[in-house]
Design a protein around this motif. Structure first.
Motif, PDB file in Angstrom:
ATOM      1  N   LYS A 413       0.813  -1.217   0.000  1.00  0.00           N
ATOM      2  CA  LYS A 413       0.000   0.000   0.000  1.00  0.00           C
ATOM      3  C   LYS A 413       0.848   1.270   0.000  1.00  0.00           C
ATOM      4  O   LYS A 413       0.374   2.344  -0.337  1.00  0.00           O
ATOM      5  CB  LYS A 413      -0.912   0.012   1.235  1.00  0.00           C
ATOM      6  N   GLY A 414       2.103   1.140   0.401  1.00  0.00           N
ATOM      7  CA  GLY A 414       2.966   2.320   0.428  1.00  0.00           C
ATOM      8  C   GLY A 414       4.419   1.913   0.314  1.00  0.00           C
ATOM      9  O   GLY A 414       4.829   0.837   0.763  1.00  0.00           O
ATOM     10  N   THR A 415       5.237   2.795  -0.298  1.00  0.00           N
ATOM     11  CA  THR A 415       6.660   2.501  -0.499  1.00  0.00           C
ATOM     12  C   THR A 415       7.540   3.076   0.591  1.00  0.00           C
ATOM     13  O   THR A 415       8.693   2.685   0.736  1.00  0.00           O
ATOM     14  CB  THR A 415       7.129   3.074  -1.850  1.00  0.00           C
ATOM     15  N   GLY A 416       7.020   4.034   1.358  1.00  0.00           N
ATOM     16  CA  GLY A 416       7.840   4.692   2.361  1.00  0.00           C
ATOM     17  C   GLY A 416       8.786   5.720   1.777  1.00  0.00           C
ATOM     18  O   GLY A 416       9.775   6.106   2.414  1.00  0.00           O
ATOM     19  N   LEU A 417       8.505   6.180   0.558  1.00  0.00           N
ATOM     20  CA  LEU A 417       9.392   7.139  -0.105  1.00  0.00           C
ATOM     21  C   LEU A 417       8.786   8.528  -0.217  1.00  0.00           C
ATOM     22  O   LEU A 417       9.524   9.504  -0.389  1.00  0.00           O
ATOM     23  CB  LEU A 417       9.742   6.634  -1.515  1.00  0.00           C
ATOM     24  N   GLY A 418       7.460   8.639  -0.126  1.00  0.00           N
ATOM     25  CA  GLY A 418       6.802   9.920  -0.377  1.00  0.00           C
ATOM     26  C   GLY A 418       7.326  11.042   0.497  1.00  0.00           C
ATOM     27  O   GLY A 418       7.806  12.068   0.003  1.00  0.00           O
ATOM     28  N   LEU A 419       7.251  10.867   1.823  1.00  0.00           N
ATOM     29  CA  LEU A 419       7.691  11.928   2.729  1.00  0.00           C
ATOM     30  C   LEU A 419       9.206  12.044   2.762  1.00  0.00           C
ATOM     31  O   LEU A 419       9.740  13.133   3.005  1.00  0.00           O
ATOM     32  CB  LEU A 419       7.143  11.676   4.134  1.00  0.00           C
ATOM     33  N   SER A 420       9.920  10.931   2.538  1.00  0.00           N
ATOM     34  CA  SER A 420      11.380  10.999   2.480  1.00  0.00           C
ATOM     35  C   SER A 420      11.821  11.862   1.300  1.00  0.00           C
ATOM     36  O   SER A 420      12.717  12.703   1.432  1.00  0.00           O
ATOM     37  CB  SER A 420      11.969   9.598   2.361  1.00  0.00           C
ATOM     38  N   ILE A 421      11.187  11.668   0.150  1.00  0.00           N
ATOM     39  CA  ILE A 421      11.492  12.497  -1.021  1.00  0.00           C
ATOM     40  C   ILE A 421      11.116  13.949  -0.763  1.00  0.00           C
ATOM     41  O   ILE A 421      11.865  14.875  -1.088  1.00  0.00           O
ATOM     42  CB  ILE A 421      10.759  11.948  -2.255  1.00  0.00           C
ATOM     43  N   ALA A 422       9.940  14.156  -0.136  1.00  0.00           N
ATOM     44  CA  ALA A 422       9.514  15.521   0.191  1.00  0.00           C
ATOM     45  C   ALA A 422      10.529  16.199   1.107  1.00  0.00           C
ATOM     46  O   ALA A 422      10.868  17.381   0.923  1.00  0.00           O
ATOM     47  CB  ALA A 422       8.131  15.489   0.853  1.00  0.00           C
ATOM     48  N   TYR A 423      11.032  15.456   2.092  1.00  0.00           N
ATOM     49  CA  TYR A 423      12.017  16.007   3.025  1.00  0.00           C
ATOM     50  C   TYR A 423      13.280  16.452   2.284  1.00  0.00           C
ATOM     51  O   TYR A 423      13.797  17.550   2.508  1.00  0.00           O
ATOM     52  CB  TYR A 423      12.361  14.950   4.081  1.00  0.00           C
ATOM     53  N   GLN A 424      13.782  15.593   1.407  1.00  0.00           N
ATOM     54  CA  GLN A 424      14.994  15.935   0.663  1.00  0.00           C
ATOM     55  C   GLN A 424      14.778  17.141  -0.240  1.00  0.00           C
ATOM     56  O   GLN A 424      15.646  18.019  -0.339  1.00  0.00           O
ATOM     57  CB  GLN A 424      15.451  14.727  -0.162  1.00  0.00           C
ATOM     58  N   ILE A 425      13.616  17.198  -0.887  1.00  0.00           N
ATOM     59  CA  ILE A 425      13.346  18.324  -1.790  1.00  0.00           C
ATOM     60  C   ILE A 425      13.307  19.640  -1.008  1.00  0.00           C
ATOM     61  O   ILE A 425      13.891  20.648  -1.427  1.00  0.00           O
ATOM     62  CB  ILE A 425      12.021  18.102  -2.545  1.00  0.00           C
ATOM     63  N   ILE A 426      12.639  19.624   0.143  1.00  0.00           N
ATOM     64  CA  ILE A 426      12.547  20.851   0.947  1.00  0.00           C
ATOM     65  C   ILE A 426      13.926  21.254   1.460  1.00  0.00           C
ATOM     66  O   ILE A 426      14.269  22.447   1.490  1.00  0.00           O
ATOM     67  CB  ILE A 426      11.555  20.655   2.115  1.00  0.00           C
ATOM     68  N   LYS A 427      14.756  20.292   1.866  1.00  0.00           N
ATOM     69  CA  LYS A 427      16.104  20.607   2.320  1.00  0.00           C
ATOM     70  C   LYS A 427      16.936  21.188   1.178  1.00  0.00           C
ATOM     71  O   LYS A 427      17.739  22.101   1.386  1.00  0.00           O
ATOM     72  CB  LYS A 427      16.783  19.349   2.883  1.00  0.00           C
ATOM     73  N   GLU A 428      16.739  20.650  -0.036  1.00  0.00           N
ATOM     74  CA  GLU A 428      17.449  21.197  -1.200  1.00  0.00           C
ATOM     75  C   GLU A 428      17.006  22.631  -1.486  1.00  0.00           C
ATOM     76  O   GLU A 428      17.768  23.409  -2.061  1.00  0.00           O
ATOM     77  CB  GLU A 428      17.197  20.321  -2.429  1.00  0.00           C
ATOM     78  N   HIS A 429      15.787  22.959  -1.080  1.00  0.00           N
ATOM     79  CA  HIS A 429      15.287  24.329  -1.248  1.00  0.00           C
ATOM     80  C   HIS A 429      15.623  25.211  -0.045  1.00  0.00           C
ATOM     81  O   HIS A 429      15.032  26.275   0.132  1.00  0.00           O
ATOM     82  CB  HIS A 429      13.768  24.316  -1.468  1.00  0.00           C
ATOM     83  N   GLN A 430      16.560  24.730   0.792  1.00  0.00           N
ATOM     84  CA  GLN A 430      17.031  25.495   1.959  1.00  0.00           C
ATOM     85  C   GLN A 430      15.885  25.789   2.930  1.00  0.00           C
ATOM     86  O   GLN A 430      15.874  26.810   3.614  1.00  0.00           O
ATOM     87  CB  GLN A 430      17.699  26.794   1.501  1.00  0.00           C
ATOM     88  N   GLY A 431      14.931  24.873   2.976  1.00  0.00           N
ATOM     89  CA  GLY A 431      13.772  25.052   3.841  1.00  0.00           C
ATOM     90  C   GLY A 431      13.720  24.020   4.941  1.00  0.00           C
ATOM     91  O   GLY A 431      14.690  23.302   5.212  1.00  0.00           O
ATOM     92  N   ASP A 432      12.562  23.945   5.589  1.00  0.00           N
ATOM     93  CA  ASP A 432      12.375  23.022   6.703  1.00  0.00           C
ATOM     94  C   ASP A 432      10.973  22.430   6.620  1.00  0.00           C
ATOM     95  O   ASP A 432      10.031  23.096   6.161  1.00  0.00           O
ATOM     96  CB  ASP A 432      12.557  23.771   8.036  1.00  0.00           C
ATOM     97  N   ILE A 433      10.846  21.180   7.058  1.00  0.00           N
ATOM     98  CA  ILE A 433       9.555  20.504   7.077  1.00  0.00           C
ATOM     99  C   ILE A 433       9.394  19.820   8.427  1.00  0.00           C
ATOM    100  O   ILE A 433      10.298  19.116   8.875  1.00  0.00           O
ATOM    101  CB  ILE A 433       9.443  19.508   5.897  1.00  0.00           C
ATOM    102  N   LYS A 434       8.267  20.058   9.077  1.00  0.00           N
ATOM    103  CA  LYS A 434       8.031  19.523  10.420  1.00  0.00           C
ATOM    104  C   LYS A 434       6.649  18.885  10.488  1.00  0.00           C
ATOM    105  O   LYS A 434       5.739  19.265   9.749  1.00  0.00           O
ATOM    106  CB  LYS A 434       8.129  20.641  11.470  1.00  0.00           C
ATOM    107  N   VAL A 435       6.525  17.943  11.416  1.00  0.00           N
ATOM    108  CA  VAL A 435       5.239  17.261  11.602  1.00  0.00           C
ATOM    109  C   VAL A 435       4.822  17.364  13.068  1.00  0.00           C
ATOM    110  O   VAL A 435       5.656  17.319  13.965  1.00  0.00           O
ATOM    111  CB  VAL A 435       5.328  15.774  11.173  1.00  0.00           C
ATOM    112  N   LYS A 436       3.531  17.531  13.279  1.00  0.00           N
ATOM    113  CA  LYS A 436       2.952  17.548  14.618  1.00  0.00           C
ATOM    114  C   LYS A 436       1.646  16.764  14.546  1.00  0.00           C
ATOM    115  O   LYS A 436       0.790  17.062  13.698  1.00  0.00           O
ATOM    116  CB  LYS A 436       2.705  18.989  15.081  1.00  0.00           C
ATOM    117  N   SER A 437       1.510  15.763  15.413  1.00  0.00           N
ATOM    118  CA  SER A 437       0.347  14.893  15.287  1.00  0.00           C
ATOM    119  C   SER A 437      -0.077  14.340  16.633  1.00  0.00           C
ATOM    120  O   SER A 437       0.744  14.173  17.545  1.00  0.00           O
ATOM    121  CB  SER A 437       0.676  13.739  14.329  1.00  0.00           C
ATOM    122  N   GLU A 438      -1.359  14.059  16.754  1.00  0.00           N
ATOM    123  CA  GLU A 438      -1.929  13.390  17.911  1.00  0.00           C
ATOM    124  C   GLU A 438      -2.881  12.313  17.419  1.00  0.00           C
ATOM    125  O   GLU A 438      -3.615  12.521  16.445  1.00  0.00           O
ATOM    126  CB  GLU A 438      -2.686  14.377  18.808  1.00  0.00           C
TER     127      GLU A 438
END
Length: 456
Positions: A413-438
């Motif tokens: 159902k999932g590859t485990g790559l979606g958010l990992s790729i998103a993280y790398q792309i945002i870091k390449e854009h000199q940005g930051d990505i954070k998660v907050k969940s309950e």
């Protein structure tokens, strides 16, 4: 027995070995440690004891002996000499032996060195105090030379083994850290390759769709105008004919009734309008595909982030059921310098996960909502927030969701790559990505990227 520089004591005409202060020895590394050699320091205020111990050890060629008469210099000289065994007098006038023992045990450079306490008294309480303070052994002055040498060799060998084990442990830890770093680099490289292949494949698919759809849609759109004009002319002709010849033949009246001419005349404009609306929607989809992948733009561009979000939502429309509410709270964002296709892929991966979360069977939320909010931060960065009312993420795995190949979804159902790729792309854009969940409260994922990329 090895003896260092011998100095003549002003209090005694006899020669005893003493510590040479000119140059401290080089640190001992694991390569040059001789497991069969012992370096002994005796700390005692009585010179006669130093001479006596020196004689006791004179026949042991594998023991290097050093004598320190001033206990206040004991720690500094012990650090410089790196002994394998320390012989320490229990009772001295300036510093108590037990106190000096505690100092040795508190210092990181000497805390593991075996310490043998020397005393003229064989009392159980003194022995207990010595062992409680950290002593390894206890001998009565002056011990039998055979026993003294045996104990020195035993404690020295044990200490050398401990150092070898410690060095091996540190080496293993360093190798483990290097291996973990290498694995992370390999995973990052693998993710990067997968991302590149996915983007390349997406580009080819979109290029094919855009090419195959664009030409026929333009052809249909262009001809719908002419078709509308022709049909309007025919409808006018039919109306005029009915006005000029209201009394038609029976055959003609039967045919009119059979085909339901009145309904056709009323429905034809609606059909044409629906066809025009359909072709317009297909045209919008093609434009969204091109906008999503930015096929006509290479490298970084200055774009409207909201256009990318809207294109992504349109492409995911087949997954957004009627009971899923997409709420937009767009702020006043300037044009952002970025790699548009990559940023749009980030939006795609995040929104896909948000849709999955609100559609989970365990989701107890009555309302299925995804809020997309944009704003400028105080540090002049674009902030994009995605908040879903889904099942949430367990606290113990929240720090893993950006790891390559980590997924909470079932197998296949999932590859485990979606958010990992998103993280790398945002870091390449000199940005930051954070998660907050309950759990059962939903998940908030926040992206911050600069308005303009710094030159690397």
């Amino acid at each position: 027995m090895q003896i260092e520089t011998i100095k003549q004591s002003p209090n005694s005409q006899k020669l005893i070995p003493n510590y040479t202060e000119e140059k401290a020895p080089e640190p001992i590394s694991q390569e040059n440690v001789d497991q069969d050699k012992a370096t002994v320091i005796l700390i005692d205020d009585q010179l006669i004891i130093g001479e006596a111990v020196c004689r006791l050890l004179s026949d042991a060629s594998d023991i290097s002996f050093h004598y320190i008469s001033n206990p206040t210099q004991a720690i500094a000289q012990a650090i410089a000499l790196s002994p394998t065994v320390i012989l320490l007098d229990m009772v001295m006038p300036d510093i108590d032996g037990i106190m000096l023992l505690r100092w040795f045990r508190s210092h990181p450079a000497t805390r593991d060195i075996p310490i043998v306490m020397l005393s003229s008294k064989e009392e159980a309480k003194l022995k207990a105090d010595a062992f409680a303070a950290g002593a390894n052994d206890y001998l009565i002055k002056l011990p039998d030379p055979i026993e003294l040498i045996a104990r020195i060799r035993y404690h020295s060998q044990a200490y050398n083994n401990l150092k070898a084990l410690t060095n091996a442990t540190i080496t293993a830890q360093l190798q483990t850290q290097k291996l973990e770093h290498t694995i992370k680099q390999l995973q990052a490289t693998q993710v990067q390759l997968v991302q590149t292949e996915k983007m390349s494949g997406l580009g080819r698919i979109v290029a094919g769709l855009a090419h195959e759809l664009n030409n026929p849609i333009n052809f249909i759109n262009g001809n719908i105008k002419h078709l509308s004009t022709y049909i309007e002319s025919l409808l006018e002709l039919i109306n005029l004919y009915q006005q000029e010849y209201p009394e038609s033949t029976n055959t003609l009246q039967e045919k009119i009734a059979d085909i339901n001419l009145e309904f056709i005349l009323d429905d034809i404009p609606k059909v044409l309008s629906s066809m025009k609306l359909g072709t317009e929607r297909i045209s919008e989809t093609v434009i969204s595909l091109r906008n999503f992948s930015r096929l006509d733009q290479a490298g970084k561009k200055t774009v409207n982030i909201h256009d990318g979000i809207e294109s992504t939502i349109l492409l995911l429309k087949h997954r957004i059921r009627q009971d899923i509410q997409i709420i937009r709270e767009y702020g006043d964002l300037p044009l952002i310098e970025c790699y548009p296709a990559e940023i749009n892929q980030v939006f795609m991966n995040i929104l896909n996960n948000a849709i999955d979360a609100v559609l989970e069977e365990q989701n107890k939320s009555k309302e299925k909502q995804i809020l997309i909010k944009t704003e400028m931060t105080a540090s002049q960065k674009a902030k994009i927030t995605f908040i879903d009312s889904g099942v949430g993420i367990k606290p113990e795995i929240q720090n893993k969701i950006f790891d390559p190949f980590f997924t909470t979804k079932p197998v296949n159902k999932g590859t485990g790559l979606g958010l990992s790729i998103a993280y790398q792309i945002i870091k390449e854009h000199q940005g930051d990505i954070k998660v907050k969940s309950e759990l059962e409260q939903g998940t908030e994922l926040t992206i911050e990227i600069p308005i303009k990329l710094n030159k690397s």
